[in-house]
Design an enzyme around this catalytic site. Structure first.
Site, mmCIF file in Angstrom:
data_model
loop_
_atom_site.group_PDB
_atom_site.id
_atom_site.type_symbol
_atom_site.label_atom_id
_atom_site.label_comp_id
_atom_site.label_asym_id
_atom_site.label_seq_id
_atom_site.Cartn_x
_atom_site.Cartn_y
_atom_site.Cartn_z
ATOM 1 N N ARG A 1 0.871 -1.106 -0.040
ATOM 2 C CA ARG A 1 0.052 0.105 0.281
ATOM 3 C C ARG A 1 0.862 1.201 0.129
ATOM 4 N NH1 ARG A 1 -3.362 3.834 3.715
ATOM 5 N NH2 ARG A 1 -2.034 2.820 5.765
ATOM 6 N N HIS B 1 -3.204 10.378 1.545
ATOM 7 C CA HIS B 1 -2.371 10.288 2.917
ATOM 8 C C HIS B 1 -1.776 11.609 3.485
ATOM 9 C CE1 HIS B 1 -0.840 6.640 5.537
ATOM 10 N NE2 HIS B 1 -0.493 7.895 6.143
ATOM 11 N N GLU C 1 -6.985 7.371 7.066
ATOM 12 C CA GLU C 1 -7.275 7.805 8.542
ATOM 13 C C GLU C 1 -7.748 9.447 8.320
ATOM 14 O OE1 GLU C 1 -3.760 7.878 11.082
ATOM 15 O OE2 GLU C 1 -3.997 5.457 11.135
ATOM 16 N N ASN D 1 -6.640 0.703 10.348
ATOM 17 C CA ASN D 1 -5.377 0.941 11.099
ATOM 18 C C ASN D 1 -5.526 0.986 12.271
ATOM 19 O OD1 ASN D 1 -4.595 1.727 8.390
ATOM 20 N ND2 ASN D 1 -3.930 3.941 8.804
ATOM 21 N N TYR E 1 -3.468 0.776 16.353
ATOM 22 C CA TYR E 1 -2.146 0.614 17.114
ATOM 23 C C TYR E 1 -2.381 0.421 18.429
ATOM 24 C CZ TYR E 1 0.270 2.320 13.030
ATOM 25 O OH TYR E 1 0.833 2.233 11.644
ATOM 26 N N GLU F 1 -2.521 -1.116 8.503
ATOM 27 C CA GLU F 1 -1.490 -0.616 9.269
ATOM 28 C C GLU F 1 -1.509 -1.083 10.642
ATOM 29 O OE1 GLU F 1 -0.709 3.526 9.656
ATOM 30 O OE2 GLU F 1 -1.340 4.162 7.814
HETATM 31 C C1 FCB Z 1 -0.652 6.352 11.426
HETATM 32 C C2 FCB Z 1 -0.302 6.970 9.812
HETATM 33 C C3 FCB Z 1 0.832 6.463 9.451
HETATM 34 C C4 FCB Z 1 2.081 6.467 10.425
HETATM 35 C C5 FCB Z 1 1.317 5.602 11.533
HETATM 36 C C6 FCB Z 1 2.536 5.585 12.686
HETATM 37 O O1 FCB Z 1 -1.358 7.189 12.240
HETATM 38 O O2 FCB Z 1 -1.386 6.590 9.179
HETATM 39 O O3 FCB Z 1 1.216 7.498 8.443
HETATM 40 O O4 FCB Z 1 2.382 7.832 10.839
HETATM 41 O O5 FCB Z 1 0.241 6.079 12.113
#
Ligand code: FCB
Length: 444
Positions: A73, A117, A162, A285, A287, A344
């Protein structure tokens, strides 16, 4: 897990890796301008050179090939192909993505093209950017250009990466380009980005036969920092912006309740039908959970809080909670009822070259392993997850943190631009190979 159709990939974005910021006719983006503002980016870093991917993309594709990824991607830099954001097309910019796409296909790697992006052409920001209702039309035209140019070779398209993050950070919290802290600007931007998404879906459907289209959402649990009522309310409101502001109108044609009242002044008849267009998948995405507190100093009345002391964290302080990932996948599956691609997931760590010229990153391996296992639990519970992409292929420009945070499977020695696959790159290659083997055994 349906091994034979599962996609393992890696993700990047244009501004974070390309560099060549002033080459071959590329226009400025809002991030070029933001980097020039004193004090915005750690160490005053910029995207001028980044990973020099614009010149080194063949080497980067070779690295992906060695890892055995099935998909990549990337995003197109809008100001590289339309330096002013509209009308005058920059053929040299378009030709760069031709070379990239052709080289990916030759390497057997499926291109996943994201239209946006975060690098809005500065010329469009000068006209109001996402605060202007015209932005929906500008974006649909750009989507049509990209679809027509690459649609013979690219079938996977994401409209936005995002949207909740770049609108909140850019217009509400002042932490990303264009750096505003303004409720009205934020609410206008949210609605116009949603309209732009709908217009782009229609443009891509018209331009590309067999297109497979989605948007990429950041979704995390939003947890109150304490048991206080004010923090609990704050977390609920935060969740409307973070998790609801884009998927809800895009899938169901309505905003979450409190947000709907804020957006109403900028809405026109027919808007929700323009936003709510059928898509083919949900890009996720993920985290770590957001911890939220009431904050009267913030234009929205809420802001980020640190995680509780007992939550394990990555070296940059992000909580490590794989179970929250499994829960998020199950929740998305039940609510939106389309296949999910994790586009992500990954972690930053304090990587360095050792005396032998190698980079050992056990923390990243442990993180990705735990999150992949969490994903497998969600799949076992019935979630329709079709792919997993690590953020990121390379160390790169991490927005306000500049080059101080390293998210790559591949280490970038910035002074020389040498690429050194980290231990995690070899580990990920083994993971992919193991899955591929078990998939082929399933087929035979
Ligand atoms: C996400 C973003 C990506 C990168 C990661 C760590 O929020 O989409 O560009 O910065 O975090």
């Amino acid at each position: 897990m349906t091994q034979n159709t599962f996609t393992w990939g890696v993700s990047t974005s244009s501004f974070q890796i390309e560099g060549a910021a002033h080459e071959d006719g590329r226009g400025d983006s809002i991030w070029d301008a933001f980097c020039r503002e004193k004090g915005r980016i750690v160490n005053g870093d910029t995207g001028d050179v980044a990973c020099d991917h614009y010149h080194r993309f063949k080497e980067d594709i070779a690295l992906m090939r060695e890892m055995g990824v099935g998909a990549y991607r990337f995003s197109v830099a809008w100001p590289r192909v339309l330096p002013n954001g509209r009308s005058a097309v920059n053929e040299a910019g378009l030709a760069f993505y031709d070379r990239l796409v052709d080289a990916l296909l030759a390497a057997g790697i499926e291109p996943w093209l994201c239209l946006y992006h975060w690098d809005l052409p500065q010329a469009l920001d000068d006209l109001g950017g996402w605060q202007s209702r015209d932005s929906a039309g500008w974006f649909a035209d750009y989507a049509m250009l990209v679809g027509r140019r690459y649609g013979d070779r690219v079938k996977r398209f994401a409209t936005f990466n995002e949207p909740c993050v770049f609108t909140l950070f850019g217009y509400g919290f002042g932490l990303g380009a264009p750096g505003l802290k303004d409720r009205v600007a934020l609410h206008r931007a949210i609605h116009h980005v949603n309209l732009a998404h709908g217009g782009a879906v229609d443009a891509l459907r018209a331009a590309v036969g067999g297109a497979s289209i989605g948007a990429v959402h950041n979704r995390q649990p939003c947890l109150p920092a304490s048991a206080e009522v004010a923090d609990r309310d704050a977390a609920q409101r935060f969740a409307e912006y973070w998790n609801g502001a884009f998927p809800e109108p895009q899938f169901f044609g309505c905003y979450p309740a409190a947000l709907a009242r804020e957006i109403e002044p900028y809405q026109q008849p027919g808007d929700m039908a323009r936003i709510c267009r059928p898509t083919d998948w949900f890009g996720l995405n993920h985290y770590s959970p957001n911890y939220v507190r009431a904050d009267s100093g913030n234009v929205l009345g809420f802001g980020f809080a640190g995680p509780p002391a007992d939550v394990p964290r990555t070296p940059i302080g992000w909580p490590i909670v794989p179970d929250a990932f499994a829960d998020t996948l199950i929740e998305i599956d039940r609510r939106y009822r389309v296949p999910i691609y994790v586009l992500e997931n990954g972690t930053a760590s304090n990587d360095a070259l050792d005396a032998n010229g190698t980079v050992s990153d056990p923390g990243r391996i442990a993180y990705v392993k735990a999150y992949v296992e969490a994903m497998q639990r969600a799949i076992a519970a019935g979630a329709d997850v079709r792919g997993y992409f690590v953020w990121s292929l390379l160390d790169n420009f991490e927005w306000g943190s500049g080059y101080s945070q390293r998210f790559g499977l591949v280490y970038v020695d910035y002074p020389t631009q040498r690429r050194i696959p980290k231990a995690s790159a070899r580990w990920y290659a083994d993971l992919i190979a193991t899955h591929r083997k078990s998939a082929s055994q399933q087929i035979t």
